[in-house]
Structure formats: C-alpha cells, structure tokens
Design an enzyme around this catalytic site. Sequence first.
Site, PDB file in Angstrom:
ATOM      1  N   TYR A 194     -51.408  15.397  52.320  1.00  0.00           N
ATOM      2  CA  TYR A 194     -51.478  15.680  53.767  1.00  0.00           C
ATOM      3  C   TYR A 194     -50.491  16.811  54.094  1.00  0.00           C
ATOM      4  O   TYR A 194     -49.784  17.310  53.214  1.00  0.00           O
ATOM      5  CB  TYR A 194     -51.099  14.415  54.544  1.00  0.00           C
ATOM      6  CG  TYR A 194     -49.807  13.833  54.052  1.00  0.00           C
ATOM      7  CD1 TYR A 194     -48.583  14.302  54.523  1.00  0.00           C
ATOM      8  CD2 TYR A 194     -49.794  12.858  53.054  1.00  0.00           C
ATOM      9  CE1 TYR A 194     -47.391  13.808  54.029  1.00  0.00           C
ATOM     10  CE2 TYR A 194     -48.597  12.356  52.555  1.00  0.00           C
ATOM     11  CZ  TYR A 194     -47.411  12.840  53.048  1.00  0.00           C
ATOM     12  OH  TYR A 194     -46.231  12.366  52.544  1.00  0.00           O
ATOM     13  N   GLU A 226     -17.307   9.499  27.756  1.00  0.00           N
ATOM     14  CA  GLU A 226     -18.128  10.309  26.846  1.00  0.00           C
ATOM     15  C   GLU A 226     -17.608  11.737  26.696  1.00  0.00           C
ATOM     16  O   GLU A 226     -18.162  12.522  25.932  1.00  0.00           O
ATOM     17  CB  GLU A 226     -19.580  10.334  27.339  1.00  0.00           C
ATOM     18  CG  GLU A 226     -20.305   9.010  27.178  1.00  0.00           C
ATOM     19  CD  GLU A 226     -20.429   8.587  25.714  1.00  0.00           C
ATOM     20  OE1 GLU A 226     -20.665   9.448  24.854  1.00  0.00           O
ATOM     21  OE2 GLU A 226     -20.265   7.383  25.438  1.00  0.00           O
ATOM     22  N   THR A 266     -38.899  12.168  53.614  1.00  0.00           N
ATOM     23  CA  THR A 266     -38.235  11.185  52.741  1.00  0.00           C
ATOM     24  C   THR A 266     -37.678  11.800  51.458  1.00  0.00           C
ATOM     25  O   THR A 266     -36.809  11.220  50.827  1.00  0.00           O
ATOM     26  CB  THR A 266     -39.194  10.039  52.365  1.00  0.00           C
ATOM     27  OG1 THR A 266     -40.305  10.576  51.662  1.00  0.00           O
ATOM     28  CG2 THR A 266     -39.649   9.276  53.592  1.00  0.00           C
ATOM     29  N   ASP A 267     -38.165  12.992  51.082  1.00  0.00           N
ATOM     30  CA  ASP A 267     -37.789  13.526  49.769  1.00  0.00           C
ATOM     31  C   ASP A 267     -36.298  13.823  49.642  1.00  0.00           C
ATOM     32  O   ASP A 267     -35.711  13.620  48.581  1.00  0.00           O
ATOM     33  CB  ASP A 267     -38.611  14.791  49.464  1.00  0.00           C
ATOM     34  CG  ASP A 267     -40.073  14.458  49.217  1.00  0.00           C
ATOM     35  OD1 ASP A 267     -40.400  13.269  49.041  1.00  0.00           O
ATOM     36  OD2 ASP A 267     -40.901  15.387  49.212  1.00  0.00           O
ATOM     37  N   THR A 297     -42.972  13.589  56.612  1.00  0.00           N
ATOM     38  CA  THR A 297     -44.242  12.862  56.668  1.00  0.00           C
ATOM     39  C   THR A 297     -44.370  12.035  57.933  1.00  0.00           C
ATOM     40  O   THR A 297     -45.468  11.808  58.431  1.00  0.00           O
ATOM     41  CB  THR A 297     -44.356  11.954  55.418  1.00  0.00           C
ATOM     42  OG1 THR A 297     -44.442  12.805  54.281  1.00  0.00           O
ATOM     43  CG2 THR A 297     -45.565  11.057  55.462  1.00  0.00           C
ATOM     44  N   LYS A 344     -34.289   7.403  46.878  1.00  0.00           N
ATOM     45  CA  LYS A 344     -35.747   7.262  46.845  1.00  0.00           C
ATOM     46  C   LYS A 344     -36.170   6.989  45.409  1.00  0.00           C
ATOM     47  O   LYS A 344     -35.862   7.770  44.511  1.00  0.00           O
ATOM     48  CB  LYS A 344     -36.418   8.540  47.374  1.00  0.00           C
ATOM     49  CG  LYS A 344     -37.922   8.415  47.518  1.00  0.00           C
ATOM     50  CD  LYS A 344     -38.549   9.647  48.163  1.00  0.00           C
ATOM     51  CE  LYS A 344     -40.050   9.427  48.304  1.00  0.00           C
ATOM     52  NZ  LYS A 344     -40.723  10.593  48.901  1.00  0.00           N
TER      53      LYS A 344
END
Length: 361
Positions: free
Chosen positions: A58, A318, A124-125, A44, A197
């Site tokens: 965009y 667990e 950024t992803d 971006t 993120k």
Amino acid sequence: MLYKNPARSMIALFAILFFMTQAAQAEGPAPKLANVTILATGGTIAGTGASSTTTVGYTAATVGVQRLIQAVPELAKVANVSGEQVFQIASENMSNEHWLILAKRVNVLLAQANVDGIVITHGTDTLEETAYFLNLVVKSRKPVVLVGAMRPSTAISADGPINLYNAVLLAASQEAIGKGVLVAMNDQIQAAREVTKVNTSTLDAFRTPELGMLGYIQGSKAFFYRQVVRKHTFETEFDISKVAVLPQVDIVYGYANMGPVAVDAFMAAGAKGIVHAGVGDGSLAAKVVPALKAARAKGAVVVRASRVGQGILARNGEANDDELDFVVADTLNAQKARILLMLALTKTSDTKEIQRMFYTY
Ligand code: SIN
C-alpha cells in the site's frame, strides 16, 4: 408521568428534577479532560491501499491528521484533541533533521500549560528509533506516546483507529506521567528504550524481548506493571535546543566473511562514530579490527553492539575494549546505540564519559 391534575404533574416533575440534581451533585463535577496534541508524521497509520484486502504493498503517509482524528470520534471522550501535521513521510525516510524538528516542537508544546500530553503518529519501521531519541531529549514529565499501525487505514480490521484511541488515552492518563516516552501498539504499552519491531507485518510486531512490556491498555484504561529504571526525558543531560546538526554516526553489520570495506567507506564519508553490530556478544572479525582501530585513531568513537538483539554486551569480553579504547552498547540494539552515540558526541568525545552514558541511559 402525567396526572389528570396539572398541579400534581408539576409536583412530580419538580421531584424528578430535584432527585436528578442531587444525584449529579453526589457524583461531583464531570472530570476535566486532558489536552492532547497529536503530531502526525506519516507511516502506515496514515496509509491507503488499493482495496480493503490490501495489507501489504500500500502507500504510506497519505491521510492527513484531521482525517485521522475524525475517523475516531471516540477520542473526544478521553481528551480534548488537536492535531498538527509535522511531516507526511514513510518512516524509512526519517532523518536526524526530522528528529531535531520534531523534538524541538514537542518541547515547545509540553512547556505550555494548556498541553497535557503528546501523541506522535509514526511509521512503524523506525518508530522505535524516534521514540528513543525523544526519550533522551524531551524535557518534560508529561506523557509522550508514539503510535503506528501495521495495516493501512483502508484495510479490513485496520489497527490504526484502536491504536490511536489507546495512545490518546495513555497520553491523557495520570499513570503515564514521568514514565518516559512510551509506545502504544496492539493494546500494549512499551518503553522507548527497549521496544523493537520484530515482525514485518503482523499486528503484534512490537515487543520488548526478555525485559517485557510495561503494561496493557484495556477497557479504556492504562494498566502499568513495570517501569524503566534507566534515566530518561527530564533526567537526561542532553539538550538539543541549540543543536542544528547531529554528528554523523553509522552502523556496520557483522556477518561471516566480513571485511573492512564498510568501516572504511563510512570513515571516508566523515563518520564521527561507528556502531559495530557484531555477531554474538559483539565479536569483531579479524579483518575488521584494523579498520576499527584506524577509525579510533582518527578520533571516531567505536561502539560495540550486537546483531543478536538480546542480552548485555560484555565490556572486555569478546574484545579488549580498554586497550582498543572502544565503548560497549550495554543492552541497546545497534540502531538505538547510534542515537545515544550521536547525542553523546554533542557533549564529549571522551570514551570513558560516553561509556558512562551507555550505562546510564
Ligand atoms: C513506515 O514505517 O512508514 C511504513 C511501515 C509502517 O508504518 O508500518
């Protein structure tokens, strides 16, 4: 300062020049600027929208690195900047192959005496994943800083220019040396190992839950308050210089009603490792346990992580990891556990050794 007598004007002029020279000498020579290379990969920060109010929907990865640099003339005040377009992609398309190319280029550049730091512009992803991969394979103390933007370059109040300026000044700073790979977003400095993120679209999308960011960038200066204690960059045992392909490691996500299908499918597709992002403290649904056991029996390494996103994954908590011969992810989220497992598998398939790596990095 003009006097009627030309001789007096000359004397005044010499006096002014003399005092200016003295003042400049007292300040010392102008500090030498660091040489920072910007490696652009898309995202971006290089995106464009249909209008200035387009902040979603965009097109990412359209603006080239030279235009990104030209858009921030202030960069010239903090570093001698050069740019290379390594890729031009949206970061959901980042792959193991891209990482190997990028990391090898970073290592070549940082080995050069005329490169003091690297900035990587990135979507950024998956920025946190690339940052952690580099944090494990870059062989240098020199700063490496990843940066992105939440708004495209055409948006009102685009965050790309200030983020890029901050990233370059961080990469040029003495303070960032030896701190591992860093992320500069929203005036904050985050560590590659811990940052994630946490928001789809707001400017403060990058956080380090609970453990906290490392510092701020304010008034053209980097301020550090913490540092990462886990080993990174020049201290790691991973060497990708001769690695052509990383082992296939996939992630299965835990949820109510989970069954074995995803594990079986990944194994059928050739997985050498499975990261199970379980519910809570990495709990395993009864229906998935046989599939994971079968995967381990076929030689795949199983890492238990959590989908929760915070906290230590308790070994033998667990699940009986000793008996199952599984590894736990410590505090790494599943996407970062996948990266460490891939790199671990380039060295060994011994689960005790791999568990040691998860407690080291
Ligand atoms: C991407 O990750 O390439 C698109 C989203 C972004 O950069 O914020």
